[in-house]
Scaffold this active site. Structure first.
Site, PDB file in Angstrom:
ATOM      1  N   ASN A 148      49.515  -0.216  12.699  1.00 45.18           N
ATOM      2  CA  ASN A 148      49.648  -1.461  11.936  1.00 45.18           C
ATOM      3  C   ASN A 148      49.725  -2.644  12.898  1.00 45.18           C
ATOM      4  OD1 ASN A 148      52.481  -1.827  12.702  1.00 45.18           O
ATOM      5  ND2 ASN A 148      52.802   0.018  11.480  1.00 45.18           N
ATOM      6  N   ASP A 180      53.606   4.499   7.062  1.00 43.03           N
ATOM      7  CA  ASP A 180      54.058   5.295   5.912  1.00 43.03           C
ATOM      8  C   ASP A 180      53.237   6.565   5.760  1.00 43.03           C
ATOM      9  OD1 ASP A 180      56.089   3.567   5.155  1.00 43.03           O
ATOM     10  OD2 ASP A 180      54.703   2.277   4.049  1.00 43.03           O
ATOM     11  N   LYS A 223      36.926  14.664  19.435  1.00 43.49           N
ATOM     12  CA  LYS A 223      36.508  13.484  18.676  1.00 43.49           C
ATOM     13  C   LYS A 223      35.692  13.909  17.448  1.00 43.49           C
ATOM     14  CE  LYS A 223      33.876   9.257  18.996  1.00 43.49           C
ATOM     15  NZ  LYS A 223      32.852   8.527  19.718  1.00 43.49           N
ATOM     16  N   PRO A 251      57.775  10.869   7.729  1.00 45.78           N
ATOM     17  CA  PRO A 251      59.200  10.873   7.349  1.00 45.78           C
ATOM     18  C   PRO A 251      59.718   9.449   7.200  1.00 45.78           C
ATOM     19  CG  PRO A 251      58.915  11.533   9.645  1.00 45.78           C
ATOM     20  CD  PRO A 251      57.548  11.446   9.055  1.00 45.78           C
ATOM     21  N   ASP A 252      60.657   9.248   6.267  1.00 47.67           N
ATOM     22  CA  ASP A 252      61.281   7.935   6.079  1.00 47.67           C
ATOM     23  C   ASP A 252      62.493   7.872   7.021  1.00 47.67           C
ATOM     24  OD1 ASP A 252      62.802   5.754   5.249  1.00 47.67           O
ATOM     25  OD2 ASP A 252      62.020   5.888   3.201  1.00 47.67           O
ATOM     26  N   PHE A 264      64.783  -3.712   8.035  1.00 46.85           N
ATOM     27  CA  PHE A 264      63.840  -4.827   7.970  1.00 46.85           C
ATOM     28  C   PHE A 264      62.779  -4.482   6.936  1.00 46.85           C
ATOM     29  CE2 PHE A 264      64.481  -7.968  11.371  1.00 46.85           C
ATOM     30  CZ  PHE A 264      65.642  -7.446  11.901  1.00 46.85           C
ATOM     31  N   LYS A 300      65.072  -1.977  -1.712  1.00 47.65           N
ATOM     32  CA  LYS A 300      65.180  -1.145  -0.493  1.00 47.65           C
ATOM     33  C   LYS A 300      66.646  -1.001  -0.077  1.00 47.65           C
ATOM     34  CE  LYS A 300      63.223  -0.840   4.160  1.00 47.65           C
ATOM     35  NZ  LYS A 300      62.169  -1.287   5.055  1.00 47.65           N
ATOM     36  N   LYS A 316      68.114   2.828  -0.122  1.00 47.24           N
ATOM     37  CA  LYS A 316      68.396   3.496   1.154  1.00 47.24           C
ATOM     38  C   LYS A 316      69.841   3.295   1.603  1.00 47.24           C
ATOM     39  CE  LYS A 316      63.578   3.293   2.498  1.00 47.24           C
ATOM     40  NZ  LYS A 316      62.577   3.035   3.503  1.00 47.24           N
TER      41      LYS A 316
END
Ligand SMILES: Cc1cc2nc3c(=O)[nH]c(=O)nc-3n(C[C@H](O)[C@H](O)[C@H](O)COP(=O)(O)O)c2cc1C
Length: 437
Positions: free
Chosen positions: A244, A312, A322, A338-339, A357, A371, A375
């Site tokens: 990302n 995620d 490749k 995994p979270d 965050f 969130k 959590k």
């Protein structure tokens, strides 16, 4: 003293390095890079030429820097260079040299009082010996004896001198006074020998000055804080990867800001940015690696700052060779990673706290509140990333969301100042909670 003022802004009353956070009806003044008045002592070694770079770097960071040269130091670098770079007077060794001439009877005491911090860079074996034994034969050694400010040494000398028991005993004595020492590194020395004794690099010395000169926050001093930062990378094959836009800059600045107020920081870092000085850093690549690194450290931590942008999803499989392009449409099968926050939160003790965050492109406060609840976090700091904001940007805005609802936003501020704002905000909240117990 922490400058953290809540109230209406007064135009023109912002000190160098400070910034205002404006929210409707509210202005918080947050500390900048904690601008200091620094005495930079420069003694007689070849590495004295590097002190010019240090003086300029510190001045650019917003500090006021006054240099004191010893007699031997003045043989390696001129007062004019130093006063030109700092915009402040440069002092000589004796009353008949440099600015000390103006008022020789009390100048050493005034300078000793003026200083928020005294750094000696480079420090010779001679000055270490003098200071360890309370000798005051010139301006620098006298100021060192008279000052109540923190003192930091960056020694540089030939390996034989550095390793001599007398020098090491002097350093141990100076450490016992509460002085900080930035140890020299290894390399080829000016004398042609190779070994330890080379002046630490200027950027590290500047960071050490920042750490040693920043007032500590009671609620965070000595506490062990685990910070995750940066992107994770999920490999499709040896060439391609799923990642990302996070760089890790915000988490790195948070690590620095927690470090400066006295926290013992462990940073679990993805991405390519350099690890900050003085922070125990472990490099990771994938979400799974980040989780493993965090799980092994979480039990020993007092708090967690989850600033990493964890992927995620990851490809269902990662090819060893490749993958060749085929004809027609191609499908990438993704599975959940995994979270990390949820996993660590589920394993938390009652005395541990967690700051999460969130990067949201719409409805960010509602998503952050969800969130927080899901959590079981203590606060979520939410970025609005619509239109590419936050990732890779110099300035950013964060809105804390707690069980009491959204708090006044912090920013827009450069990430280093924003990180300090977060640390001050959270440190004072922790303090208030501890007082309320
Ligand atoms: C060319 C040269 C290089 C020197 N380099 C160093 C050095 O890197 N470290 C050191 O401790 N002394 C070094 N010295 C010795 C110091 O200059 C000497 O001990 C002097 O008395 C130090 O005085 P000061 O501590 O007041 O600056 C060097 C001397 C010369 C002539």
């Amino acid at each position: 003293m922490v400058r953290w003022v809540m109230g209406h802004s007064e135009p023109g009353s912002i000190a160098p390095g400070e910034a205002l956070i404006n929210a409707p009806g509210v202005a918080w003044r947050v500390p900048g890079a904690h601008p200091m008045q620094i005495i930079l002592g420069i003694t007689g070694g070849v590495a004295a030429y590097k002190s010019a770079d240090l003086a300029r770097l510190l001045a650019n960071q917003g500090h006021r820097v006054r240099c004191i040269l010893t007699e031997a130091g003045a043989r390696f670098i001129t007062p004019l260079t130093l006063s030109s770079l700092t915009g402040e007077p440069c002092y000589g060794a004796n009353p008949d040299q440099g600015e000390w001439r103006a008022n020789p009877s009390i100048e050493h005491i005034e300078l000793a009082r003026w200083a928020d911090l005294v750094a000696v860079v480079p420090a010779t074996a001679n000055i270490l010996g003098k200071a360890a034994n309370g000798l005051a034969s010139d301006l620098l050694s006298t100021v060192l004896l008279a000052t109540r400010a923190p003192v930091l040494w960056a020694p540089a000398m030939n390996t034989g001198m550095w390793e001599h028991p007398a020098v090491q005993a002097n350093l141990a004595r100076l450490r016992s006074f509460g002085h900080a020492v930035v140890d020299p590194g290894e390399g080829v020395l000016a004398c042609g020998e190779e070994g330890s004794g080379k002046l630490a690099d200027v950027a590290s010395i500047a960071e050490a000055i920042q750490v040693h000169g920043t007032p500590k926050l009671r609620s965070l001093n000595g506490r062990r804080i685990l910070i995750t930062s940066g992107p994770t990378r999920e490999d499709l094959d040896p060439v391609r990867t799923l990642t990302n836009r996070s760089t890790g800059a915000m988490g790195i600045e948070l690590a620095r800001a927690f470090r400066d107020v006295g926290a013992r920081v462990q940073l679990v870092l993805g991405g390519d940015l350099l690890a900050p000085w003085g922070v125990d850093t472990v490099r990771v690549r994938s979400a799974q690696e980040m989780l493993a690194a965090c799980e092994s450290r979480w039990g020993g931590a007092d708090g967690l700052v989850g600033a990493a942008a964890v992927a995620d999803q990851r490809p269902e499989s990662s090819a060893c060779e490749k993958v060749k392009k085929g004809d027609g449409p191609e499908t990438l099968v993704l599975v959940r990673t995994p979270d990390i926050l949820a996993t660590l939160s589920a394993a938390r003790r009652a005395d541990q706290w967690i700051l999460g965050f969130a990067a949201e492109s719409e409805n960010h406060l509602a998503h952050a509140a969800a969130k927080l609840q899901k959590k079981h976090l203590d606060a979520v700091l939410v970025n609005d990333v619509q239109g590419g904001r936050a990732f890779g940007a110099q300035a950013n805005t964060l809105t804390p969301v707690t069980a009491q609802g959204p708090q006044p936003p912090m920013g827009p501020l450069p990430k280093d100042q924003l990180a300090r704002a977060v640390v001050q905000w959270w440190g004072h909240r922790l303090e208030a909670t501890e007082r309320g117990r």
